[in-house]
Scaffold this motif. Sequence first.
Motif, PDB file in Angstrom:
ATOM      1  N   TYR A 179      37.155  42.998  31.627  1.00  0.00           N
ATOM      2  CA  TYR A 179      36.261  42.651  32.738  1.00  0.00           C
ATOM      3  C   TYR A 179      35.179  43.715  32.813  1.00  0.00           C
ATOM      4  CZ  TYR A 179      34.228  42.113  37.340  1.00  0.00           C
ATOM      5  OH  TYR A 179      33.344  41.971  38.356  1.00  0.00           O
ATOM      6  N   GLU A 188      31.588  44.268  35.059  1.00  0.00           N
ATOM      7  CA  GLU A 188      30.752  43.710  36.131  1.00  0.00           C
ATOM      8  C   GLU A 188      29.312  43.617  35.654  1.00  0.00           C
ATOM      9  OE1 GLU A 188      31.297  44.433  40.609  1.00  0.00           O
ATOM     10  OE2 GLU A 188      29.793  45.891  40.017  1.00  0.00           O
ATOM     11  N   LYS A 232      37.539  37.533  39.299  1.00  0.00           N
ATOM     12  CA  LYS A 232      36.960  38.251  38.172  1.00  0.00           C
ATOM     13  C   LYS A 232      36.718  37.289  37.009  1.00  0.00           C
ATOM     14  CE  LYS A 232      37.538  42.403  40.080  1.00  0.00           C
ATOM     15  NZ  LYS A 232      36.398  43.252  40.472  1.00  0.00           N
ATOM     16  N   LYS A 233      35.534  37.376  36.426  1.00  0.00           N
ATOM     17  CA  LYS A 233      35.238  36.579  35.244  1.00  0.00           C
ATOM     18  C   LYS A 233      35.690  37.370  34.017  1.00  0.00           C
ATOM     19  CE  LYS A 233      31.578  33.918  32.993  1.00  0.00           C
ATOM     20  NZ  LYS A 233      30.139  33.544  33.025  1.00  0.00           N
ATOM     21  N   LEU A 234      36.891  37.048  33.539  1.00  0.00           N
ATOM     22  CA  LEU A 234      37.499  37.796  32.441  1.00  0.00           C
ATOM     23  C   LEU A 234      36.973  37.303  31.094  1.00  0.00           C
ATOM     24  CD1 LEU A 234      41.220  37.844  33.655  1.00  0.00           C
ATOM     25  CD2 LEU A 234      39.524  39.664  33.914  1.00  0.00           C
ATOM     26  N   LYS A 290      35.029  47.846  38.609  1.00  0.00           N
ATOM     27  CA  LYS A 290      33.859  47.283  37.941  1.00  0.00           C
ATOM     28  C   LYS A 290      34.089  47.046  36.455  1.00  0.00           C
ATOM     29  CE  LYS A 290      30.572  49.248  41.223  1.00  0.00           C
ATOM     30  NZ  LYS A 290      29.350  50.072  41.412  1.00  0.00           N
ATOM     31  N   ARG A 291      35.134  47.679  35.942  1.00  0.00           N
ATOM     32  CA  ARG A 291      35.435  47.447  34.534  1.00  0.00           C
ATOM     33  C   ARG A 291      36.886  47.820  34.265  1.00  0.00           C
ATOM     34  NH1 ARG A 291      32.967  50.055  28.966  1.00  0.00           N
ATOM     35  NH2 ARG A 291      33.831  48.461  27.600  1.00  0.00           N
ATOM     36  N   HIS A 330      40.264  44.728  43.175  1.00  0.00           N
ATOM     37  CA  HIS A 330      39.077  43.867  43.139  1.00  0.00           C
ATOM     38  C   HIS A 330      37.777  44.670  43.117  1.00  0.00           C
ATOM     39  CE1 HIS A 330      41.346  40.303  43.218  1.00  0.00           C
ATOM     40  NE2 HIS A 330      41.638  40.269  44.502  1.00  0.00           N
TER      41      HIS A 330
END
Length: 498
Positions: free
Chosen positions: A496, A498, A480-482, A455-456, A452
């Motif tokens: 993903y 951030e 996570k907003k995929l 960041k990428r 989690h």
Amino acid sequence: MELPRYIKHLDTFVFAIAGYVAIYLFTKYSGVGISPDSIMYASTAESIYKYGNFTTFNGTPLTYFPVFYPAFLSAIFIFSDSAVAAAPVVNGLMFTALILLCGWLISKFRYPSRLYKWLMLAGILLSPALLEVYSYLWSETLFILLTVMFIWAFKRYQQKPGLQTLLIAGLTASLCCLTRYAGLAVVLTGGLLIILDNKLAVRTKLTHLITFSVAGISLLVINIIANSIATGLATGERKPSVTSFAQNLHHFGIVLCDWLGLTHEAHPYGAAIVIIILVGLIAVIIKNIVKQRLADYETLFAAFALIYSLFILIIASISRFEQLSSRLLSPAFIPMLIGCTACVPGTITSMAAKKGAWMVLPAIAIMLGFLYNILLIDLKRYDDEFEYGVPGYTDDDWNKSAFVQFLQTHKSIYEPGVPIYSDADEAVYFFTGMRARLVPHRYFKNDIVQFHRRKRFYLVWFKALAHPELIGLEDIKKFKKLKKLYELEDGAVYEYRE
């Protein structure tokens, strides 16, 4: 007049050749079966051959399994560019060697019977458990052969109990441990037989027991020390079992029912069948000790079947791994088959002398019924796999997958240096040669926290897979907003950032 050796064992050669043909037929369509474990073995074997290290496809040292099977596979690269491509031939040869060795050992029984040998070899040849194992790139293929070799080596020690024969038996046991951690059951079997040997003086018995035990675990200890130095983990990251002894006994019973060709209606009685067989093996061992037949092959097979079965039941109740299956229990098949039936030829001979030769007919009828049942299982499996392939990463579900073909032809869609995660990291490597990381297991909380914090990353998701122990796609989307980059019917690639 005694027949020449090559004529005397001609029947065994016929069964052995049939064994090779059987493996050839099952792997003919699309090659040997490949599971996640198989890719772990094959990638490590390639690393051994090319770089001289025991690194797996995910870039970490091999710790979850011992190293001898990948080391064995690495020799294939001398003759072939791919361990996977050469595996059907290698497995066929190992199955052939297994049948040859079993036939030779059976001919050395106290009451040798050609008919009994034929029935036993037919049971081995047609065993769904063994045909499954030798159709896959699995370490059990080598382990089963080594366990039977141990029985031969330990018999030699019992005949001539000296340092040389003891060390040969110990080294064989050590190779079993270095092939699978369950090889410790082999060491326990040898230790038990030394303790029960009344022909040895107490001091000699203690010396032999210590010598055998040290030799038997020596290679495994070296492997574990190397694992601990490399990763800090002796045998990989493991969790406590979530199944009780009673549950594992039930699962064991289901496997036995399947081995016997029984229907699903017999599954509720599986645990009782296991108990009956284990008690029967104990009775066989005690009977042979009383009759001073501890050094008979029949006793050795029965002892290993008993110790291995109990070892797996206990370990499965302590450490967490997959539900007891035919694969995990397959090393017990031959010892259990022989251990439970080896007394039959002598008993029939004794009874037939008193009541007539017809006494042999019921035993033959039972065995023929068993062979008929497992033959039907084999034919059904062959019919399923003849135009589909052995289940796994070489079957048509994967070979003809549009998503797999997309991954193979679009390797440049990922930005260098950005980690790739997947619910099947081994599949990404097997089909594309690219390295991916497995999404965390649900019960490895620290791994989930670290995931989690990323960041990428990219996420390669195979829709057809269902790993209840791994965090799911919906679990990831909660945190996570995929961004969906590509999607096909059987998979999708996400990013993903951030």
